[in-house]
Design a protein around this motif. Sequence first.
Motif, PDB file in Angstrom:
ATOM      1  N   GLU A  95       0.833  -1.208   0.000  1.00  0.00           N
ATOM      2  CA  GLU A  95       0.000   0.000   0.000  1.00  0.00           C
ATOM      3  C   GLU A  95       0.865   1.256   0.000  1.00  0.00           C
ATOM      4  OE1 GLU A  95      -3.984  -1.521   2.361  1.00  0.00           O
ATOM      5  OE2 GLU A  95      -2.148  -1.152   3.498  1.00  0.00           O
ATOM      6  N   MET A  96       2.002   1.200   0.693  1.00  0.00           N
ATOM      7  CA  MET A  96       2.926   2.337   0.676  1.00  0.00           C
ATOM      8  C   MET A  96       3.481   2.557  -0.728  1.00  0.00           C
ATOM      9  SD  MET A  96       5.115   1.767   4.178  1.00  0.00           S
ATOM     10  CE  MET A  96       4.300   1.419   5.745  1.00  0.00           C
ATOM     11  N   LEU A  97       3.826   1.451  -1.387  1.00  0.00           N
ATOM     12  CA  LEU A  97       4.344   1.554  -2.750  1.00  0.00           C
ATOM     13  C   LEU A  97       3.305   2.173  -3.673  1.00  0.00           C
ATOM     14  CD1 LEU A  97       6.369   0.949  -5.019  1.00  0.00           C
ATOM     15  CD2 LEU A  97       5.400  -1.355  -5.152  1.00  0.00           C
ATOM     16  N   MET A 121      10.483  -3.158  -7.144  1.00  0.00           N
ATOM     17  CA  MET A 121       9.894  -3.064  -5.804  1.00  0.00           C
ATOM     18  C   MET A 121       8.638  -3.922  -5.717  1.00  0.00           C
ATOM     19  SD  MET A 121      10.356   0.947  -4.661  1.00  0.00           S
ATOM     20  CE  MET A 121      10.082   1.756  -6.239  1.00  0.00           C
ATOM     21  N   LEU A 122       7.839  -3.864  -6.767  1.00  0.00           N
ATOM     22  CA  LEU A 122       6.580  -4.609  -6.790  1.00  0.00           C
ATOM     23  C   LEU A 122       6.834  -6.115  -6.746  1.00  0.00           C
ATOM     24  CD1 LEU A 122       3.484  -4.157  -7.147  1.00  0.00           C
ATOM     25  CD2 LEU A 122       3.854  -4.524  -9.590  1.00  0.00           C
ATOM     26  N   LYS A 127       3.107 -11.407  -5.274  1.00  0.00           N
ATOM     27  CA  LYS A 127       3.325 -12.649  -6.015  1.00  0.00           C
ATOM     28  C   LYS A 127       2.193 -12.936  -7.004  1.00  0.00           C
ATOM     29  CE  LYS A 127       7.089 -13.262  -3.776  1.00  0.00           C
ATOM     30  NZ  LYS A 127       8.361 -12.930  -4.457  1.00  0.00           N
ATOM     31  N   GLY A 128       1.011 -12.442  -6.722  1.00  0.00           N
ATOM     32  CA  GLY A 128      -0.125 -12.718  -7.593  1.00  0.00           C
ATOM     33  C   GLY A 128      -0.048 -11.963  -8.909  1.00  0.00           C
ATOM     34  N   LYS A 129      -0.364 -12.633 -10.010  1.00  0.00           N
ATOM     35  CA  LYS A 129      -0.288 -12.015 -11.329  1.00  0.00           C
ATOM     36  C   LYS A 129      -1.311 -10.905 -11.512  1.00  0.00           C
ATOM     37  CE  LYS A 129       1.761 -15.761 -14.030  1.00  0.00           C
ATOM     38  NZ  LYS A 129       1.594 -16.653 -15.208  1.00  0.00           N
ATOM     39  N   GLU A 134      -2.127  -5.387 -13.040  1.00  0.00           N
ATOM     40  CA  GLU A 134      -2.825  -4.123 -12.789  1.00  0.00           C
ATOM     41  C   GLU A 134      -1.845  -2.957 -12.737  1.00  0.00           C
ATOM     42  OE1 GLU A 134      -5.460  -2.045  -9.220  1.00  0.00           O
ATOM     43  OE2 GLU A 134      -5.374  -4.237  -9.368  1.00  0.00           O
ATOM     44  N   VAL A 135      -0.728  -3.158 -12.042  1.00  0.00           N
ATOM     45  CA  VAL A 135       0.260  -2.085 -11.924  1.00  0.00           C
ATOM     46  C   VAL A 135       0.969  -1.855 -13.257  1.00  0.00           C
ATOM     47  CG1 VAL A 135       2.362  -1.322 -10.760  1.00  0.00           C
ATOM     48  CG2 VAL A 135       0.577  -2.501  -9.466  1.00  0.00           C
ATOM     49  N   CYS A 136       1.263  -2.934 -13.987  1.00  0.00           N
ATOM     50  CA  CYS A 136       1.881  -2.787 -15.312  1.00  0.00           C
ATOM     51  C   CYS A 136       0.998  -1.926 -16.209  1.00  0.00           C
ATOM     52  CB  CYS A 136       2.103  -4.155 -15.956  1.00  0.00           C
ATOM     53  SG  CYS A 136       3.519  -5.069 -15.291  1.00  0.00           S
ATOM     54  N   SER A 137      -0.287  -2.172 -16.174  1.00  0.00           N
ATOM     55  CA  SER A 137      -1.223  -1.386 -16.971  1.00  0.00           C
ATOM     56  C   SER A 137      -1.241   0.067 -16.505  1.00  0.00           C
ATOM     57  CB  SER A 137      -2.623  -1.992 -16.871  1.00  0.00           C
ATOM     58  OG  SER A 137      -3.566  -1.205 -17.559  1.00  0.00           O
TER      59      SER A 137
END
Length: 331
Positions: A95-97, A121-122, A127-129, A134-137
């Motif tokens: 959540e901080m990231l 960092m992520l 570990k979940g895809k 979601e972050v990659c997008s």
Amino acid sequence: MTYLRNRDNCPLIRLNINDFSGQPGAFCMSYGFDNSQLIKSINSVGLINYPYIVKNRDQQIELITGFRRILALKELNVKEVSCFDLTDLDISPYEMLMLAVYDNLFIREFNIVEKSLIINMLSQLVKGKGLLNEVCSLININQKDYKLFLRINMLDETIKQFISRGVLHIKTVESLISMDKEDALLLSDWINKLKLSYSYQLQCVDYLNDISRINKTSICSILNDTFFTELLRDEKKNIPQKAREFMDHLRVKRNPEFSKYQKLFEKTVKNLNLPVNVRVQNPQFFESKGYRMEIDFDNGKTLRNTLMEITDIKYNLEALKDPWLNESDEI
């Protein structure tokens, strides 16, 4: 992140600026930046967006957002800074990231190295895809490039500086990752000095890899060739001219037959004994079809006379053909 919707949940505290080391923390995702405009802004209107921090078990300060703001305040010799304290909110590292990502996302675009920092960092926190995708997008990374961005952060700092400044194309970066460290450093330096366009970069990498494989030599050995080092020192040529000559020489080294075909073609043209006002040119490196004839003339009459003259059988224009069809001829 509902825990941040109400600022009352985050007490605003005053901290000594020296409580911050000035070094990037665990959640810092700023790289290759120019802080001058931010310094001017804070100097003019003060700090508008306060940093977020947490305190660890030893009560040491860990900066979640605002690294560049802290550097700017230090530059301005500010003694204290107000920060939102998240210590008592029991927020997870993930959540901080994400707080740090969103803090940056809506005021600027991340460069390639910064995206690599986020992905690294992520990868340590999730570990979940589903969350990874979601972050990659969110930061505009194609999912198929996830592993590439993981490795970018492993590159030499000099190369990462070139990447953050937009000097290197992402496909070039991908090639540099698979190279020997010294080869990658020297090649990226040449690309920077010659300001090679993205298309030139991709061609350059292909040529160098082929030459290295065929001649069983390192890319450093190729680029340290006397021709290249003297080209770089030539003060009579500008950067675009040097870049073109650099690429032309690589093409010839990759395809030595180009030089042979050029000599064959020039010999054929010379043997035609065309009038001095007529020139025949081949396409560069014979990479496209068709040849070019240029005629200098004063008026329509002289042009007509020249055209009539060169069609005379004595000039044997039929001898003009692709030079590889003349390979049996002596050069």
